[in-house]
Enzyme design. Structure first.
Site, PDB file in Angstrom:
ATOM      1  N   GLU A   1       0.840  -1.210   0.000  1.00  9.26           N
ATOM      2  CA  GLU A   1       0.000   0.000   0.000  1.00  9.26           C
ATOM      3  C   GLU A   1       0.873   1.259   0.000  1.00  9.26           C
ATOM      4  O   GLU A   1       0.529   2.264  -0.619  1.00  9.26           O
ATOM      5  CB  GLU A   1      -0.918   0.001   1.217  1.00  9.26           C
ATOM      6  CG  GLU A   1      -1.966  -1.102   1.149  1.00  9.26           C
ATOM      7  CD  GLU A   1      -2.861  -1.125   2.372  1.00  9.26           C
ATOM      8  OE1 GLU A   1      -2.345  -1.364   3.486  1.00  9.26           O
ATOM      9  OE2 GLU A   1      -4.068  -0.884   2.225  1.00  9.26           O
TER      10      GLU A   1
ATOM     11  N   GLU B   1      -3.517  -9.477   3.745  1.00 11.28           N
ATOM     12  CA  GLU B   1      -4.347  -9.143   4.912  1.00 11.28           C
ATOM     13  C   GLU B   1      -5.485 -10.141   5.125  1.00 11.28           C
ATOM     14  O   GLU B   1      -5.829 -10.476   6.258  1.00 11.28           O
ATOM     15  CB  GLU B   1      -4.940  -7.732   4.760  1.00 11.28           C
ATOM     16  CG  GLU B   1      -3.955  -6.603   4.997  1.00 11.28           C
ATOM     17  CD  GLU B   1      -3.160  -6.212   3.759  1.00 11.28           C
ATOM     18  OE1 GLU B   1      -3.135  -6.998   2.780  1.00 11.28           O
ATOM     19  OE2 GLU B   1      -2.570  -5.126   3.759  1.00 11.28           O
TER      20      GLU B   1
HETATM   21  N1  3HC Z   1       4.536  -7.660  11.684  1.00  8.36           N
HETATM   22  C1  3HC Z   1       5.258  -8.068  12.755  1.00  8.36           C
HETATM   23  N2  3HC Z   1       6.124  -9.086  12.701  1.00  8.36           N
HETATM   24  C2  3HC Z   1       6.281  -9.713  11.537  1.00  8.36           C
HETATM   25  C3  3HC Z   1       5.574  -9.340  10.380  1.00  8.36           C
HETATM   26  C4  3HC Z   1       4.671  -8.259  10.487  1.00  8.36           C
HETATM   27  N3  3HC Z   1       3.965  -7.831   9.428  1.00  8.36           N
HETATM   28  N4  3HC Z   1       5.926 -10.154   9.369  1.00  8.36           N
HETATM   29  C5  3HC Z   1       6.842 -11.000   9.861  1.00  8.36           C
HETATM   30  N5  3HC Z   1       7.063 -10.736  11.164  1.00  8.36           N
HETATM   31  C6  3HC Z   1       8.019 -11.400  12.057  1.00  8.36           C
HETATM   32  C7  3HC Z   1       7.668 -12.863  12.280  1.00  8.36           C
HETATM   33  O1  3HC Z   1       6.759 -13.017  13.354  1.00  8.36           O
HETATM   34  C8  3HC Z   1       9.028 -13.467  12.571  1.00  8.36           C
HETATM   35  O2  3HC Z   1       9.321 -13.169  13.911  1.00  8.36           O
HETATM   36  P1  3HC Z   1      10.162 -14.230  14.804  1.00  8.36           P
HETATM   37  O3  3HC Z   1      11.464 -14.361  14.084  1.00  8.36           O
HETATM   38  O4  3HC Z   1      10.198 -13.559  16.121  1.00  8.36           O
HETATM   39  O5  3HC Z   1       9.338 -15.495  14.790  1.00  8.36           O
HETATM   40  C9  3HC Z   1       9.977 -12.637  11.693  1.00  8.36           C
HETATM   41  O6  3HC Z   1       9.266 -11.434  11.377  1.00  8.36           O
HETATM   42  C10 3HC Z   1      10.366 -13.315  10.398  1.00  8.36           C
HETATM   43  O7  3HC Z   1       9.203 -13.766   9.747  1.00  8.36           O
HETATM   44  P2  3HC Z   1       9.131 -15.214   9.053  1.00  8.36           P
HETATM   45  O8  3HC Z   1       9.678 -16.243   9.958  1.00  8.36           O
HETATM   46  O9  3HC Z   1       7.736 -15.370   8.554  1.00  8.36           O
HETATM   47  O10 3HC Z   1      10.168 -14.975   7.848  1.00  8.36           O
HETATM   48  P3  3HC Z   1      10.082 -15.422   6.323  1.00  8.36           P
HETATM   49  O11 3HC Z   1      11.311 -14.911   5.691  1.00  8.36           O
HETATM   50  O12 3HC Z   1       9.727 -16.864   6.222  1.00  8.36           O
HETATM   51  O13 3HC Z   1       8.846 -14.617   5.700  1.00  8.36           O
HETATM   52  C11 3HC Z   1       7.472 -12.746   5.219  1.00  8.36           C
HETATM   53  C12 3HC Z   1       8.867 -13.246   5.602  1.00  8.36           C
HETATM   54  C13 3HC Z   1       7.105 -13.223   3.809  1.00  8.36           C
HETATM   55  C14 3HC Z   1       7.473 -11.252   5.273  1.00  8.36           C
HETATM   56  C15 3HC Z   1       6.439 -13.328   6.210  1.00  8.36           C
HETATM   57  O14 3HC Z   1       6.878 -13.052   7.525  1.00  8.36           O
HETATM   58  C16 3HC Z   1       5.049 -12.766   6.104  1.00  8.36           C
HETATM   59  O15 3HC Z   1       4.284 -13.207   5.270  1.00  8.36           O
HETATM   60  N6  3HC Z   1       4.707 -11.816   6.983  1.00  8.36           N
HETATM   61  C17 3HC Z   1       3.370 -11.265   7.081  1.00  8.36           C
HETATM   62  C18 3HC Z   1       3.090 -10.285   6.012  1.00  8.36           C
HETATM   63  C19 3HC Z   1       1.708  -9.729   6.191  1.00  8.36           C
HETATM   64  O16 3HC Z   1       0.755 -10.415   6.522  1.00  8.36           O
HETATM   65  N7  3HC Z   1       1.589  -8.423   5.964  1.00  8.36           N
HETATM   66  C20 3HC Z   1       0.329  -7.756   6.080  1.00  8.36           C
HETATM   67  C21 3HC Z   1       0.198  -7.240   7.460  1.00  8.36           C
HETATM   68  S1  3HC Z   1      -1.378  -6.537   7.736  1.00  8.36           S
HETATM   69  C22 3HC Z   1      -1.275  -5.009   7.044  1.00  8.36           C
HETATM   70  O17 3HC Z   1      -0.311  -4.663   6.449  1.00  8.36           O
HETATM   71  C23 3HC Z   1      -2.487  -4.140   7.268  1.00  8.36           C
HETATM   72  C24 3HC Z   1      -2.494  -2.946   6.367  1.00  8.36           C
HETATM   73  O18 3HC Z   1      -3.285  -3.192   5.268  1.00  8.36           O
HETATM   74  C25 3HC Z   1      -3.032  -1.765   7.070  1.00  8.36           C
END
Ligand code: 3HC
Ligand code: NAI
Length: 697
Positions: free
Chosen positions: A105, A125
């Site tokens: 975004e 999301e």
């Molecule tokens: N917020 C907080 N922590 C996050 C995070 C996030 N968005 N994304 C990842 N982390 C943390 C994980 O909990 C993990 O923490 P840990 O090491 O303490 O367990 C660390 O970052 C590494 O994450 P992964 O183990 O998942 O690492 P990968 O390399 O396998 O994957 C990734 C990376 C593809 C970025 C994956 O973490 C992911 O898919 N994250 C979520 C992305 C997501 O859902 N984003 C949307 C959020 S909602 C949003 O943005 C709302 C908006 O529209 C207003």
């Protein structure tokens, strides 16, 4: 300046860099840092263009999920993006890694986007029970069209940079030197006085959308994503992008986003996001525990499970040899694996090359002497301690020192199996779920003598074969099947009390389970439980006459489930559709009468409580006996192994949402009626008395 956002001047270009490891989530300090940096870049007269980039492994991967559900610190993301959007100099987002959620975004609020070809973008999301809440639902359809935007937003899938560029989401792709290329791009835009391309100024082209498009889209999703609220709300917001002015659309998006944020479903899905990552952590394992290399695997037994397990490893690029005693059985296993890959190829799910290579990685043997070089063995032969002992004695004889010897047993004692080897420290359980190549759960059963190194290797391996590993101690049925017992017991009891198979199945299906218990029984085969009960009776176990009473009579009538064309239901030739069968109702009525049980009207709520509360109670016992590390691990087991509804967060999270005092009250009521099978777990009583939740543990 903020610690997480850096501002540098590169000639006439401002380079704003986010550095908030591990994934550059948009935490409060990043949001504030960005607002300050945008304002500075806009004010400084020497600056003619802006690049927004990230350090580390990825562009911004989204909002900071750990801040959700708490009071939001100002500035909120929509305010940050409004500031970005209002900038009067060309802005370029430089994408690498995964630009996800709020990250994408943010990129959409820039005027242009450049990306490495290795990057990917997405709006995940929906997987957190949310919708993109910072303009994503309003900007994306304007940029790439409603159809493509809906696909990305409602699936939450990632699109590779090349695909995103084809959609018009990314303006320029580069192989390397992202920062240099992005600065050059910004300079080029500044010099050519390129238009400040704002998504908000665009119109969604709706001319090609058929009438009823959004209603039909929702109908399709309601089927595919049964029970989930967020996907439907996503469609509504995209429809607003097509029908409302930008600002009004944004307001609607915000309204729906906040509604979802406060919903139990989103809380459940956010819980599972962290639960899945937490499951990989074994609390008492030293952080630096060494792991062993696994490059070649053997599977003993090429039956239903063995063949599926072999596919899991082959899919991850690890060669597997399957061992059977007879050529015929081996051929059956090899054929089943090879036809799986032929089918993947035919359906276009795998390229012909990938499929052929994966099939070729699975080979067979009849001789233990061929197993001298393997790093890991998974035994999946018949569920008999004698046979497992024979197999493990052979493995102990032929396998090299340091090879890991594991069993896929679902009910037998892993320590007893390990005891026949001279290396019990190398033995553990690796419990896959059927179909093994599909189900994501792997219960990693830690024997009494399993070494730290072997356990750490198994947990790492789970990730490598795309499974979620959950550690379980050695107890009867481990975590998942131990809990399943009460669920099945009560399903059988409800039949005797007057509920019908379709009624029970419908209630549990509507609760969100992948399928109801009777359909599941027919699929797995009613003869399996029948045989177990027969063996227990022969051993002299005291089995109540009601336990499995209906199922046993059905098996004795040749009704073993789908495989015999009839079980709790009847099935037409070649069809898996369960059809209610009056004969079954007769069997149930007769069995109830024989046991002196009166039929009565049974409410849907009772069915849910009678099936789900035993799961919760048993899980509490498992926790206090120390066979599971934490409640969230149990949720993962039931979500990934047993089809528990994701939007309910697993049985432990569900119990917390109902309230442990309420759960306990009902359990005590059932105890009065049905005896000590319903005896409350002390941990449940303690938590309820203290007004606590499982999440507080
Ligand atoms: N917020 C907080 N922590 C996050 C995070 C996030 N968005 N994304 C990842 N982390 C943390 C994980 O909990 C993990 O923490 P840990 O090491 O303490 O367990 C660390 O970052 C590494 O994450 P992964 O183990 O998942 O690492 P990968 O390399 O396998 O994957 C990734 C990376 C593809 C970025 C994956 O973490 C992911 O898919 N994250 C979520 C992305 C997501 O859902 N984003 C949307 C959020 S909602 C949003 O943005 C709302 C908006 O529209 C207003
Ligand atoms: P299956 O009957 O389909 O396969 C067992 C295979 O082992 C057969 O092909 C048989 O020929 C072979 N076999 C038997 N003795 C052998 C020996 N001594 N050496 C080599 N091969 C031998 O059984 P299934 O369903 O695959 O189960 C295997 C194991 O997996 C059991 O321990 C079972 O409890 C466990 N399991 C089964 C699940 C299921 O849903 N079917 C789920 C999880 C675990």
């Amino acid at each position: 300046m903020s610690e997480t956002v850096k501002y540098e001047q590169q000639g006439n270009i401002a380079l704003i860099t986010v550095n908030n490891p591990p994934v550059n989530a948009l935490s409060a300090s990043v949001r504030q840092g960005l607002v300050d940096a945008f304002s500075r870049a806009d004010q400084e007269t020497a600056i003619e263009g802006v690049v927004l980039a990230c350090e580390g492994r990825t562009f911004i991967a989204g909002a900071d999920i750990s801040e959700f559900g708490k009071p939001m610190q100002s500035p909120a993301l929509p305010e940050v993006l409004a500031a970005l959007n209002a900038m009067q100099k060309p802005t370029v987002a430089a994408l690498h890694g995964t630009a996800l959620g709020g990250g994408l975004e943010t990129a959409l609020s820039c005027h242009y986007r450049i990306a490495l070809t290795s990057a990917a973008v997405g709006l995940p999301e929906v997987k957190l029970g949310l919708l993109p809440g910072s303009g994503g639902t309003q900007r994306l359809p304007r940029l790439i069209g409603a159809d493509k935007a809906l696909d990305l937003i409602t699936s939450g899938r990632k699109a590779k940079a090349e695909e995103a560029a084809k959609m018009g989401l990314i303006d320029r792709l580069v192989e390397d030197k992202l920062e240099t290329n992005a600065i050059a791009y910004a300079r080029e835009l500044a010099e050519s006085q390129a238009e400040l391309r704002r998504c908000q100024d665009m119109q969604v082209d709706t001319s090609s959308l058929p009438t009823g498009y959004f209603t039909d889209y929702k109908k399709g999703l309601a089927k595919k994503m049964r029970g989930f609220e967020a996907p439907l709300a996503c469609v509504d917001t995209v429809e607003y992008a097509c029908t409302l002015p930008f600002e009004q659309g944004l307001e609607k998006e915000r309204e729906l986003f906040l509604q979802l944020m406060n919903s139990t479903q989103s809380a459940a899905q956010r819980h599972l996001f962290f639960a899945e990552r937490k499951a990989a952590v074994v609390d008492d394992l030293p952080k630096k525990t060494a792991t062993r290399e696994i490059n070649k695997v053997a599977v003993i037994g090429a039956g239903t499970m063995g063949a599926g397990i072999a596919m899991c490893f082959s899919n991850a690029g690890i060669p597997v040899v399957m061992l059977e005693l007879k050529q015929e059985a081996l051929d059956r296993g090899l054929t089943s694996a090879h036809s799986y890959y032929a089918d993947r190829k035919a359906k276009g799910r795998m390229s012909p090359e990938q499929a052929d290579q994966a099939a070729a990685r699975i080979t067979g043997t009849l001789s233990y002497d061929d197993l001298g070089e393997v790093d890991l063995v998974i035994e999946a032969v018949f569920e008999s301690m004698d046979i497992k002992h024979q197999v493990f004695r052979e493995l102990d004889r032929v396998c090299k020192p340091g090879a890991i010897l594991s069993t896929n047993t679902s009910t037998l004692n892993v320590d007893e199996i390990a005891a026949v080897t001279k290396r019990p420290e190398d033995v553990l359980g690796l419990h896959f779920f059927s179909p093994a190549q599909v189900m994501r759960l792997l219960e990693v059963v830690r024997g009494e003598k399993t070494s730290d190194e072997v356990l750490a290797t198994a947990m790492q391996l789970a990730g490598r074969i795309s499974k979620v590993g959950v550690v379980s101690g050695v107890c009867d049925g481990f975590i998942g099947n131990r809990m399943l017992k009460g669920y099945s017991r009560e399903a059988g009891a409800l039949l005797l009390e007057g509920a019908t198979p379709p009624q029970i199945d419908k209630v549990m299906y509507d609760f969100g389970m992948a399928m109801g218990p009777m359909t599941m029984g027919d699929l797995a085969g009613l003869d399996v439980g029948y045989r177990v009960r027969q063996e227990r009776r022969q051993r002299g176990d005291d089995i109540p006459p009601t336990e499995g009473a209906v199922a046993d009579r059905l098996v004795e009538l040749g009704r073993c489930g789908q495989k015999t064309g009839k079980g709790y239901y009847r099935y037409e030739e070649g069809s898996r559709k369960p059809i209610p069968d009056p004969e079954v109702e007769e069997v149930i009525a007769k069995t109830s009468a024989e046991l002196g049980i009166q039929h009565r009207e049974i409410s849907d709520n009772e069915i849910i409580e009678r099936l789900i509360y035993p799961l919760i109670n048993e899980a509490a016992l498992i926790l206090e006996e120390g066979f599971a590390q934490r409640p969230s691990d149990i949720d993962i087991v039931w979500i990934y192994g047993y089809g528990f509804p994701v939007y309910r967060g697993g049985p432990m999270f569900y119990a917390d949402t109902v309230g442990l005092d309420k759960v306990l009250d009902s359990i005590k009521t059932y105890q009065k009626h049905y005896g000590d099978a319903w005896k409350p777990a002390p941990l449940l009583e303690k938590l309820a008395a203290e007004g606590k939740k499982f999440a507080d543990l």
